[in-house]
Write a protein that holds these residues in place. Sequence first.
Motif, PDB file in Angstrom:
ATOM      1  N   LYS A 207       0.832  -1.205   0.000  1.00 36.68           N
ATOM      2  CA  LYS A 207       0.000   0.000   0.000  1.00 36.68           C
ATOM      3  C   LYS A 207       0.870   1.260   0.000  1.00 36.68           C
ATOM      4  CE  LYS A 207      -3.757   2.230   2.513  1.00 36.68           C
ATOM      5  NZ  LYS A 207      -4.659   2.160   3.692  1.00 36.68           N
ATOM      6  N   SER A 210       2.537   1.632  -3.339  1.00 32.44           N
ATOM      7  CA  SER A 210       1.546   2.058  -4.334  1.00 32.44           C
ATOM      8  C   SER A 210       1.307   3.560  -4.234  1.00 32.44           C
ATOM      9  CB  SER A 210       0.230   1.285  -4.143  1.00 32.44           C
ATOM     10  OG  SER A 210       0.437  -0.099  -4.336  1.00 32.44           O
ATOM     11  N   THR A 211       1.278   4.103  -3.007  1.00 33.51           N
ATOM     12  CA  THR A 211       1.077   5.555  -2.825  1.00 33.51           C
ATOM     13  C   THR A 211       2.243   6.339  -3.423  1.00 33.51           C
ATOM     14  OG1 THR A 211      -0.176   5.149  -0.800  1.00 33.51           O
ATOM     15  CG2 THR A 211       0.736   7.369  -1.106  1.00 33.51           C
ATOM     16  N   ASP A 212       3.496   5.893  -3.117  1.00 30.65           N
ATOM     17  CA  ASP A 212       4.686   6.569  -3.663  1.00 30.65           C
ATOM     18  C   ASP A 212       4.731   6.450  -5.186  1.00 30.65           C
ATOM     19  OD1 ASP A 212       5.412   7.244  -1.111  1.00 30.65           O
ATOM     20  OD2 ASP A 212       6.796   5.564  -0.853  1.00 30.65           O
ATOM     21  N   THR A 215       2.424   8.968  -6.764  1.00 28.20           N
ATOM     22  CA  THR A 215       2.982  10.333  -6.746  1.00 28.20           C
ATOM     23  C   THR A 215       3.993  10.515  -7.870  1.00 28.20           C
ATOM     24  OG1 THR A 215       2.658  10.447  -4.347  1.00 28.20           O
ATOM     25  CG2 THR A 215       4.223  12.011  -5.338  1.00 28.20           C
TER      26      THR A 215
END
Length: 342
Positions: A207, A210-212, A215
């Motif tokens: 998770k 996936s966020t990085d 971005t």
Amino acid sequence: MASHVEASLECPACLEIFKDPVMLPCTHSICKGCLQEWRKEKGGHSCPVCRTEVNSMDLPMNLSLRNVCEAFSQASIELKDICSTHKEKLKLFCLEHQELVCLVCKDSEIHVNHKFRPIDEVAKGNKEKLQKALLDTKKRLKDYTEVRDNCNKYSDYITFQRKKVKRKIKKDFEKLRHFLLVEEQVRLSAVSKEVRNKTRLIKEKIKALSTDMATLSDMIRTAEEQLMSDDLSLMKNFQTLMTRMQKPSDKPKRLPRGSLLNEAKHVGNLKFTAWEKMKEIVAYSPVILDPTSASVKLSLSEDLTSVSAGEKQQRPQSPVKLEDAVCGSALTSGMNIWDVEC
């Protein structure tokens, strides 16, 4: 002559001297019992000799034939007491030949210098010998009866032992199975718990990654769009975009060692460790008592490791015949010491 007479008195069905002869209408005679057996077997009412049908069920007794047969039988019995050689009554007993003789036999050449005794005198001595032999035979029969009865008791007790031993074996193995089942569930639960924890950590890692990644993907898309835009737009957004793209960021870390399931922990020496733990629920005794040697006054524990005085036990008499005692079998060599509570 006698054999001819005897043959004429034989029943044609059983070939023996007539017993209660009945006369059939065809003039043939037959034993009453033989006729009943014939009718029972054949299911008819014919004569067993000539097969003539007999309508009447109430047949007369052949009294004259019966009387002759009885007289002949009595004469045959009396002939047994008569010397077959001299037709004299047997009165003496020859000690050398061990046979009954008459007075004429005594003076015959075959019995020269033999010793004789009156029959009643020899019979008295023989009765005493027979009485002694009879007592010995009865005693032997009693011994055989006791041994046979004891064998029957052993046979019945073996059946009881089979049920008792099977019940004990099933009970003990059920305890072991229960222990193994509980131990299996504990270990499976430990595996499931580790799987949940490590799966949760990996999902959290995915998770965050996936966020990085989202971005970075957004910055790449924005940069690509600015490269395609006009110079004025590029100059307006250039500094901001470069600041975002040049902002230092940590290199993504790989999963640390130990992120996978620890198989060695769960299955390494599994059977040995289970066995080690199993020893906590089992007991070992260096001496096992032998119930077949125990006095009936003693009661043994189910696992044959202890004994106590109690109600008389229903078990066959032990061949060891111990009084208020029981034999034990040592399962280990060397010296064994144990406490006895009295």
